[in-house]
Scaffold this motif. Structure first.
Motif, PDB file in Angstrom:
ATOM      1  N   ILE A  14       0.732  -1.307  -0.204  1.00 10.73           N
ATOM      2  CA  ILE A  14      -0.072   0.007  -0.054  1.00 10.73           C
ATOM      3  C   ILE A  14       0.880   1.412   0.059  1.00 10.73           C
ATOM      4  O   ILE A  14       0.626   2.231  -0.807  1.00 10.73           O
ATOM      5  CB  ILE A  14      -1.018  -0.238   1.187  1.00 10.73           C
ATOM      6  CG1 ILE A  14      -1.739  -0.913   1.027  1.00 10.73           C
ATOM      7  CG2 ILE A  14      -1.788   1.318   1.324  1.00 10.73           C
ATOM      8  CD1 ILE A  14      -2.932  -1.313   2.264  1.00 10.73           C
ATOM      9  N   THR A  18       0.680   3.986  -2.922  1.00 16.66           N
ATOM     10  CA  THR A  18       0.010   5.434  -2.644  1.00 16.66           C
ATOM     11  C   THR A  18       0.909   6.452  -2.044  1.00 16.66           C
ATOM     12  O   THR A  18       0.419   7.480  -2.007  1.00 16.66           O
ATOM     13  CB  THR A  18      -1.070   4.969  -1.631  1.00 16.66           C
ATOM     14  OG1 THR A  18      -0.513   4.772  -0.099  1.00 16.66           O
ATOM     15  CG2 THR A  18      -2.141   4.136  -1.738  1.00 16.66           C
ATOM     16  N   ALA A  68      -5.928   2.779   6.222  1.00 16.44           N
ATOM     17  CA  ALA A  68      -5.413   3.037   5.127  1.00 16.44           C
ATOM     18  C   ALA A  68      -4.175   2.223   4.941  1.00 16.44           C
ATOM     19  O   ALA A  68      -3.921   1.861   3.773  1.00 16.44           O
ATOM     20  CB  ALA A  68      -4.783   4.513   5.414  1.00 16.44           C
ATOM     21  N   HIS A 114      -7.041   7.188  -1.981  1.00 17.85           N
ATOM     22  CA  HIS A 114      -7.088   6.053  -1.109  1.00 17.85           C
ATOM     23  C   HIS A 114      -7.810   6.416   0.145  1.00 17.85           C
ATOM     24  O   HIS A 114      -8.547   5.611   0.490  1.00 17.85           O
ATOM     25  CB  HIS A 114      -5.556   5.676  -0.697  1.00 17.85           C
ATOM     26  CG  HIS A 114      -5.431   4.327  -0.310  1.00 17.85           C
ATOM     27  ND1 HIS A 114      -5.725   3.077  -0.759  1.00 17.85           N
ATOM     28  CD2 HIS A 114      -5.172   4.295   1.326  1.00 17.85           C
ATOM     29  CE1 HIS A 114      -5.405   2.348   0.321  1.00 17.85           C
ATOM     30  NE2 HIS A 114      -5.134   2.976   1.398  1.00 17.85           N
ATOM     31  N   ARG A 118     -11.956   5.088   1.536  1.00 21.31           N
ATOM     32  CA  ARG A 118     -12.067   4.611   2.727  1.00 21.31           C
ATOM     33  C   ARG A 118     -12.940   5.329   3.788  1.00 21.31           C
ATOM     34  O   ARG A 118     -13.930   4.928   4.512  1.00 21.31           O
ATOM     35  CB  ARG A 118     -10.716   4.141   3.490  1.00 21.31           C
ATOM     36  CG  ARG A 118     -10.226   2.781   2.885  1.00 21.31           C
ATOM     37  CD  ARG A 118      -8.786   2.822   2.463  1.00 21.31           C
ATOM     38  NE  ARG A 118      -8.476   1.999   2.025  1.00 21.31           N
ATOM     39  CZ  ARG A 118      -8.426   1.745   0.580  1.00 21.31           C
ATOM     40  NH1 ARG A 118      -8.865   2.897  -0.142  1.00 21.31           N
ATOM     41  NH2 ARG A 118      -7.802   0.697  -0.065  1.00 21.31           N
TER      42      ARG A 118
END
Length: 153
Positions: A14, A18, A68, A114, A118
């Motif tokens: 991730i 990101t 995240a 991102h 969420r």
């Protein structure tokens, strides 16, 4: 591969995709709640319940790290804390508006998207939980609205 190793691998992936870091999460959380505290709609809801902001901000950093980056740092019960609040769809919409603005201001575009994806899922889930706590089962796409007397419209 152990569960901890798998979690670490997911987090690493991730971060690579990101650019999100713990420092970015801290900046986002602090920037967002600075706006929340000034907001005439949702600020009073927080101020009525939070007297010491530092522990709350630390908890929110752990929450967003878990959400995240999938770090597993947060171990709270957000639904339980939100269910009794005097809030409805308008509050969640304002929360999202402030969160989105802060994410776009403070994060690179990929990271902002991102976080925002969420945040929308979290808001939807919490809104359903708040409604359920008031005895209202929302249909797909239905929003929870309180009337001035506290009843659902």
């Amino acid at each position: 591969m152990s569960g901890a190793e798998r979690r670490e691998q997911i987090t690493t992936e991730i971060v690579a995709r990101t650019g999100i870091t713990e420092a970015m999460i801290e900046q986002l959380v602090h920037g967002f709640y600075a706006k929340v505290r000034q907001d005439p709609m949702i600020g009073p809801v927080f101020e009525a319940r939070i007297s010491n902001w530092e522990p709350h901000l630390a908890q929110m950093c752990a929450f967003w790290s878990s959400v995240a980056l999938m770090t597993g740092r947060y171990h709270g019960t957000p639904m339980v804390k939100h269910m009794p609040l005097p809030i409805d769809a308008a509050h969640f919409d304002r929360w999202l508006e402030l969160f989105e603005a802060t994410a776009h201001e403070l994060c690179p575009p990929v990271a902002a998207v991102h976080f925002i994806e969420r945040a929308h899922r979290i808001a939807s889930s919490l809104e359903m939980g708040v409604a359920s706590g008031q005895g209202v089962m929302l249909a797909v796409g239905q929003r929870y609205r309180r009337s001035e007397t506290g009843a659902v419209q």
